[in-house]
Design a protein around this motif. Structure first.
Motif, PDB file in Angstrom:
ATOM      1  N   ASN A  13      21.824   2.265   3.957  1.00  0.00           N
ATOM      2  CA  ASN A  13      21.239   3.596   4.003  1.00  0.00           C
ATOM      3  C   ASN A  13      21.398   4.291   2.653  1.00  0.00           C
ATOM      4  O   ASN A  13      22.351   4.046   1.922  1.00  0.00           O
ATOM      5  CB  ASN A  13      21.901   4.439   5.095  1.00  0.00           C
ATOM      6  CG  ASN A  13      21.649   3.884   6.476  1.00  0.00           C
ATOM      7  OD1 ASN A  13      20.754   3.061   6.674  1.00  0.00           O
ATOM      8  ND2 ASN A  13      22.437   4.313   7.446  1.00  0.00           N
ATOM      9  N   ARG A  14      20.454   5.179   2.358  1.00  0.00           N
ATOM     10  CA  ARG A  14      20.475   5.935   1.108  1.00  0.00           C
ATOM     11  C   ARG A  14      20.558   7.414   1.456  1.00  0.00           C
ATOM     12  O   ARG A  14      19.993   7.855   2.456  1.00  0.00           O
ATOM     13  CB  ARG A  14      19.204   5.662   0.295  1.00  0.00           C
ATOM     14  CG  ARG A  14      18.917   4.196   0.103  1.00  0.00           C
ATOM     15  CD  ARG A  14      17.495   3.876  -0.347  1.00  0.00           C
ATOM     16  NE  ARG A  14      16.544   4.917  -0.053  1.00  0.00           N
ATOM     17  CZ  ARG A  14      15.765   5.500  -0.968  1.00  0.00           C
ATOM     18  NH1 ARG A  14      15.864   5.142  -2.235  1.00  0.00           N
ATOM     19  NH2 ARG A  14      14.889   6.422  -0.633  1.00  0.00           N
ATOM     20  N   THR A  15      21.265   8.165   0.635  1.00  0.00           N
ATOM     21  CA  THR A  15      21.428   9.592   0.899  1.00  0.00           C
ATOM     22  C   THR A  15      21.166  10.383  -0.371  1.00  0.00           C
ATOM     23  O   THR A  15      21.615  10.014  -1.451  1.00  0.00           O
ATOM     24  CB  THR A  15      22.854   9.918   1.390  1.00  0.00           C
ATOM     25  OG1 THR A  15      23.806   9.455   0.427  1.00  0.00           O
ATOM     26  CG2 THR A  15      23.139   9.261   2.725  1.00  0.00           C
ATOM     27  N   ILE A  16      20.425  11.484  -0.219  1.00  0.00           N
ATOM     28  CA  ILE A  16      20.297  12.480  -1.271  1.00  0.00           C
ATOM     29  C   ILE A  16      20.417  13.845  -0.614  1.00  0.00           C
ATOM     30  O   ILE A  16      20.147  13.999   0.582  1.00  0.00           O
ATOM     31  CB  ILE A  16      18.983  12.351  -2.075  1.00  0.00           C
ATOM     32  CG1 ILE A  16      17.758  12.418  -1.152  1.00  0.00           C
ATOM     33  CG2 ILE A  16      18.977  11.073  -2.887  1.00  0.00           C
ATOM     34  CD1 ILE A  16      16.433  12.389  -1.906  1.00  0.00           C
ATOM     35  N   VAL A  27      16.910   1.292   3.178  1.00  0.00           N
ATOM     36  CA  VAL A  27      16.677   0.776   1.835  1.00  0.00           C
ATOM     37  C   VAL A  27      15.191   0.759   1.486  1.00  0.00           C
ATOM     38  O   VAL A  27      14.811   0.768   0.314  1.00  0.00           O
ATOM     39  CB  VAL A  27      17.305  -0.627   1.701  1.00  0.00           C
ATOM     40  CG1 VAL A  27      16.515  -1.662   2.501  1.00  0.00           C
ATOM     41  CG2 VAL A  27      17.447  -1.041   0.251  1.00  0.00           C
ATOM     42  N   LEU A  28      14.318   0.751   2.500  1.00  0.00           N
ATOM     43  CA  LEU A  28      12.882   0.827   2.278  1.00  0.00           C
ATOM     44  C   LEU A  28      12.397   2.261   2.133  1.00  0.00           C
ATOM     45  O   LEU A  28      11.213   2.492   1.895  1.00  0.00           O
ATOM     46  CB  LEU A  28      12.137   0.161   3.439  1.00  0.00           C
ATOM     47  CG  LEU A  28      12.316  -1.350   3.603  1.00  0.00           C
ATOM     48  CD1 LEU A  28      11.721  -1.812   4.932  1.00  0.00           C
ATOM     49  CD2 LEU A  28      11.672  -2.093   2.458  1.00  0.00           C
ATOM     50  N   PHE A  52       9.604   8.229   9.411  1.00  0.00           N
ATOM     51  CA  PHE A  52       8.777   8.055   8.223  1.00  0.00           C
ATOM     52  C   PHE A  52       8.648   6.555   7.996  1.00  0.00           C
ATOM     53  O   PHE A  52       9.653   5.854   7.836  1.00  0.00           O
ATOM     54  CB  PHE A  52       9.393   8.710   6.990  1.00  0.00           C
ATOM     55  CG  PHE A  52       8.635   8.389   5.729  1.00  0.00           C
ATOM     56  CD1 PHE A  52       7.528   9.141   5.372  1.00  0.00           C
ATOM     57  CD2 PHE A  52       9.001   7.317   4.925  1.00  0.00           C
ATOM     58  CE1 PHE A  52       6.802   8.833   4.226  1.00  0.00           C
ATOM     59  CE2 PHE A  52       8.282   7.003   3.779  1.00  0.00           C
ATOM     60  CZ  PHE A  52       7.178   7.767   3.437  1.00  0.00           C
ATOM     61  N   GLU A  53       7.422   6.080   7.993  1.00  0.00           N
ATOM     62  CA  GLU A  53       7.179   4.664   7.735  1.00  0.00           C
ATOM     63  C   GLU A  53       5.987   4.522   6.814  1.00  0.00           C
ATOM     64  O   GLU A  53       4.976   5.217   6.973  1.00  0.00           O
ATOM     65  CB  GLU A  53       6.950   3.901   9.046  1.00  0.00           C
ATOM     66  CG  GLU A  53       8.189   3.869   9.932  1.00  0.00           C
ATOM     67  CD  GLU A  53       8.000   3.085  11.213  1.00  0.00           C
ATOM     68  OE1 GLU A  53       6.847   2.678  11.483  1.00  0.00           O
ATOM     69  OE2 GLU A  53       8.985   2.875  11.935  1.00  0.00           O
ATOM     70  N   ILE A  54       6.096   3.625   5.861  1.00  0.00           N
ATOM     71  CA  ILE A  54       5.065   3.408   4.856  1.00  0.00           C
ATOM     72  C   ILE A  54       4.523   1.988   5.006  1.00  0.00           C
ATOM     73  O   ILE A  54       5.284   1.043   5.253  1.00  0.00           O
ATOM     74  CB  ILE A  54       5.636   3.644   3.441  1.00  0.00           C
ATOM     75  CG1 ILE A  54       4.555   3.511   2.379  1.00  0.00           C
ATOM     76  CG2 ILE A  54       6.800   2.735   3.148  1.00  0.00           C
ATOM     77  CD1 ILE A  54       5.028   3.908   0.986  1.00  0.00           C
ATOM     78  N   PRO A  61       5.789  -3.080   2.471  1.00  0.00           N
ATOM     79  CA  PRO A  61       6.042  -3.369   1.056  1.00  0.00           C
ATOM     80  C   PRO A  61       7.446  -3.930   0.866  1.00  0.00           C
ATOM     81  O   PRO A  61       8.357  -3.675   1.659  1.00  0.00           O
ATOM     82  CB  PRO A  61       5.876  -2.010   0.380  1.00  0.00           C
ATOM     83  CG  PRO A  61       6.138  -1.008   1.447  1.00  0.00           C
ATOM     84  CD  PRO A  61       5.682  -1.635   2.726  1.00  0.00           C
ATOM     85  N   ILE A  62       7.616  -4.703  -0.188  1.00  0.00           N
ATOM     86  CA  ILE A  62       8.881  -5.394  -0.452  1.00  0.00           C
ATOM     87  C   ILE A  62       9.618  -4.645  -1.558  1.00  0.00           C
ATOM     88  O   ILE A  62       9.091  -4.494  -2.669  1.00  0.00           O
ATOM     89  CB  ILE A  62       8.619  -6.845  -0.880  1.00  0.00           C
ATOM     90  CG1 ILE A  62       7.867  -7.594   0.229  1.00  0.00           C
ATOM     91  CG2 ILE A  62       9.932  -7.558  -1.214  1.00  0.00           C
ATOM     92  CD1 ILE A  62       7.284  -8.922  -0.227  1.00  0.00           C
ATOM     93  N   PRO A  63      10.826  -4.152  -1.282  1.00  0.00           N
ATOM     94  CA  PRO A  63      11.528  -3.373  -2.313  1.00  0.00           C
ATOM     95  C   PRO A  63      12.104  -4.261  -3.413  1.00  0.00           C
ATOM     96  O   PRO A  63      12.719  -5.289  -3.137  1.00  0.00           O
ATOM     97  CB  PRO A  63      12.640  -2.681  -1.528  1.00  0.00           C
ATOM     98  CG  PRO A  63      12.909  -3.599  -0.376  1.00  0.00           C
ATOM     99  CD  PRO A  63      11.591  -4.229  -0.033  1.00  0.00           C
TER     100      PRO A  63
END
Length: 730
Positions: A13-16, A27-28, A52-54, A61-63
């Motif tokens: 997970n990412r946090t801002i 991570v996506l 939210f999904e892209i 998409p591949i990160p």
């Protein structure tokens, strides 16, 4: 020490974050629909974006890169797998993998700014689609955490409003407290198409992508409460674009570096870890119209906490004493004023936790604020004293002295409620917390058979805080010219210390009891709690020596750090929250005691264990806690085992290494006397030198350099502004 590449420890997970607004995604960069693990965009205890999904032309998409390094901005660079599409003249074509670049930048400043670039390296123009799926469930954080389940009423259907200059996809909801909540996705410079017949609102950008010619666009995600757009304008400068937001955020970052101590060594892992701590401290600072404070941790605890704010402030004094000033001021504002059993409030008591979401507004949780902690009040006095030692800020001391007196009145009243004269807790609130020390899970106090302790309970570490608070309050009384108070507190400390060592010490176990029950009988388990008492001077010297030896034995120290509970205890579980795990802040508290007891070797072992753990972790960032499994000696590749729902970043953990470093260097400020003493400083074998620049003591600023030679560590003063005597004993 060899630089180690971190494995994927807690990096899924990412946090801002920016003030009360924070984003947690995977991570996506996605927030999967129905997620209850904490992902989402949050503001004021409410989730304003729950999905939210892209999709890149219908594919994931591949990160290639996924970074949230700065704390307020994230960047993801994607590429493609095989894509079936058509060329400009309509011919079917299969795009090979890694021929499309998609870059996404996200910035939080008042609201969420989004910017995208799409670039093709295919030889011909091709048609591509980029689609986004959104949802907003407006759930309360306590609902997401599973503490209180809420059946949400049926939500209004989202609408795509095209009446203004920029289309806005609007989600709206009226919660049970009558607040009108809205999430607005505002498409700034290019309007997408709405995709019909989807389960969730989905929009798509369609373009003919020319070779190497970027296709770019922006949108913003806004949170709105009762028709008021929640932005940064009332607290910080108002902005209209991502670039303006970045200008302000980057300036604030540069200023923060100028205003705080900076730590640089010849060990790059250490430098990266300390840089991460600095970014996390800045990220967790939360500025409001009522004052500033350090949010306790993401995702669960982005709120004002008494204990967390005060311990973090203590740890971060060497880094930035202004954090303590802000924490003390805002906690004083909410100091208890009345006896209110519905919130465990009492006059003079420092709050435990404050929430502002739907459940708090309806009174379904008592956090308005809630006062259910027994240790925040003595910690308030301790922090005030230590802040004064670093700053000699007489203005703040005079401003907060009445609050310190009220806090001491609460401590004395609390002591009088116990037959043995100890500080105890018992919630008067039906929805209150059972265990009210720092280990506040319900099963964190137990006897040797594993039976959970029932309040009233006198925790060992809390008695240490009380003793320390009385000692430091007496010293502050000198500055306030209250000699009678100073004399009384000094006498009380003498009696309290004698009584504590008689009642809490377990001769057969050569260790201090975890706690005493209502009858004054000890909970005979070996736990980390009494290790906090080592810095207070509460133990007799012989007992302190036995304590330190036991804390570093194999059943407590696992190679990464000191466990919260001995592995020989019936209740031990290395995967539990409080009964066998490793908490960086717990270790930092104990390391302060090792330093006071003149055991630099033990401080270094604590520092090295946590430092090696951090080397395995994403960004070299210590989490709130990790599992207590033993580090296998000689197995360099084995990382510490993560705790699945640990807060990261977390304030205690971010500040812990500042405190342990201060303990290892044995730095002791005395701003009232315009002096700084350094007694037998130590550096670990993997660090030859360490520079501390911009260290503030009182009105002076100093740069120090520590160098390790064969027998000792030398100290050089590289720069000094203002009057400050530096006393070094090698």
């Amino acid at each position: 020490m060899q630089i180690k590449q971190p494995e994927d420890f807690l990096s899924r997970n990412r946090t801002i974050k920016h003030n009360h607004l924070y984003l947690v995604d995977d991570v996506l960069g996605n927030i999967p629909q129905g997620d209850m693990s904490g992902l989402g965009l949050y503001h004021l205890d409410t989730r304003f974006l729950s999905c939210f999904e892209i999709k890149l032309h219908g594919t994931d998409p591949i990160p290639l890169l996924s970074s949230s390094e700065m704390g307020y901005m994230s960047t993801i660079v994607f590429t493609n797998g095989p894509i079936q599409t058509v060329t400009e003249d309509g011919k079917p074509v299969t795009l090979p993998p890694e021929i499309i670049q998609l870059k996404r930048e996200t910035v939080l400043y008042g609201h969420q700014f989004e910017r995208y670039w799409l670039v093709s390296y295919f030889s011909q123009p091709v048609y591509l689609e980029l689609s986004f799926t959104f949802d907003a469930d407006f759930r309360d954080m306590f609902d997401i955490r599973g503490i209180i389940a809420v059946d949400l009423p049926e939500r209004r259907p989202p609408i795509l409003d095209t009446s203004g200059q920029n289309p806005v996809l609007i989600f709206s909801h009226k919660d049970r407290s009558e607040r009108n909540l809205q999430t607005g996705i505002r498409f700034v410079d290019l309007a997408p198409e709405e995709v019909p017949d989807q389960k969730l609102p989905t929009v798509v950008y369609r373009t003919l992508l020319q070779p190497r010619q970027p296709f770019n666009f922006n949108y913003e995600i806004q949170t709105i409460i009762n028709d008021r757009l929640m932005n940064a304008g009332s607290i910080e400068a108002s902005v209209k674009t991502m670039d303006e937001a970045l200008t302000h955020l980057n300036f604030r970052t540069r200023k923060n570096v100028q205003d705080t101590a900076v730590f640089i060594s010849d060990n790059e892992d250490f430098n990266e870890m300390m840089s991460r701590n600095q970014k996390d401290m800045q990220m967790l600072m939360t500025h409001t119209e009522e004052g500033s404070y350090v949010a306790a941790g993401i995702p669960w605890y982005v709120a004002l906490f008494g204990r967390d704010s005060l311990i973090t402030s203590r740890f971060a004094m060497m880094y930035n004493p202004a954090i303590a000033k802000e924490s003390l001021k805002i906690l004083a504002k909410y100091q208890g004023k009345e006896n209110n059993p519905d919130r465990d409030e009492e006059p003079g008591k420092i709050l435990h936790e404050m929430r502002v979401g739907e459940l708090a507004r309806l009174g379904e949780i008592p956090h308005t604020p809630y006062y259910g902690s027994v240790d925040a009040t003595p910690l308030f006095i301790i922090t005030l004293y230590e802040y004064f030692q670093w700053t000699h800020d007489l203005e703040i001391l005079c401003e907060l002295w009445p609050h310190a007196l009220k806090a001491m009145d609460w401590i004395d009243h609390n002591l009088q409620q116990n037959a043995q004269g100890y500080s105890t807790y018992r919630s008067m609130c039906d929805r209150g917390i059972l265990q009210q020390g720092w280990k506040d899970s319900h099963d964190s106090v137990m006897d040797e058979l594993g039976v959970i302790g029932q309040p009233p309970i006198a925790l060992s570490e809390v008695q240490g805080y009380v003793y320390m608070a009385k000692t430091m309050m007496g010293r502050l009384a000198d500055f306030m010219e209250e000699k009678t108070l100073r004399h009384r507190l000094k006498q009380e400390c003498v009696e309290f210390r004698k009584r504590f060592n008689n009642d809490f010490w377990m001769e057969d176990l050569e260790f201090c009891a975890l706690a005493l029950n209502e009858q004054g009988q000890p909970f005979r388990v070996i736990a980390s709690n009494p290790g906090h008492c080592l810095e207070t001077g509460l133990f007799y010297d012989t007992y302190a020596d036995q304590m330190m030896n036991r804390l570093m034995s194999a059943d407590m120290f696992n190679g990464w750090g000191i466990r919260t509970l001995s592995s020989n205890t019936v209740a031990y579980n290395p995967m539990s929250y409080h009964n066998g795990s490793i908490w960086p802040h717990d270790n930092a508290m104990i390391a302060r005691g090792f330093a006071r007891q003149d055991r630099p070797d033990l401080v270094e072992r604590i520092f090295t264990g946590l430092f090696e753990a951090a080397r395995h972790m994403h960004y070299r960032r210590l989490p709130e806690l990790f599992c207590g499994f033993r580090k296998e000696d000689g197995k360099e590749g084995d990382p510490p085992v993560r705790y699945p729902v640990s807060c990261i970043p977390q304030a205690w953990a971010a500040a812990a290494m500042y405190s342990i470093l201060q303990s290892m260097l044995n730095i002791r400020p005395n701003a009232p006397q315009k002096s700084l003493s350094i007694h037998s400083p130590n550096l670990p074998h993997y660090m030859s030198f360490l520079q501390i620049n911009n260290l503030r003591v009182g009105k002076a600023i100093v740069d120090l350099e520590f160098r390790r030679n064969h027998k000792s560590v030398t100290v050089d003063v590289r720069n000094r502004q203002g009057q400050l005597d530096i006393i070094v004993q090698i």
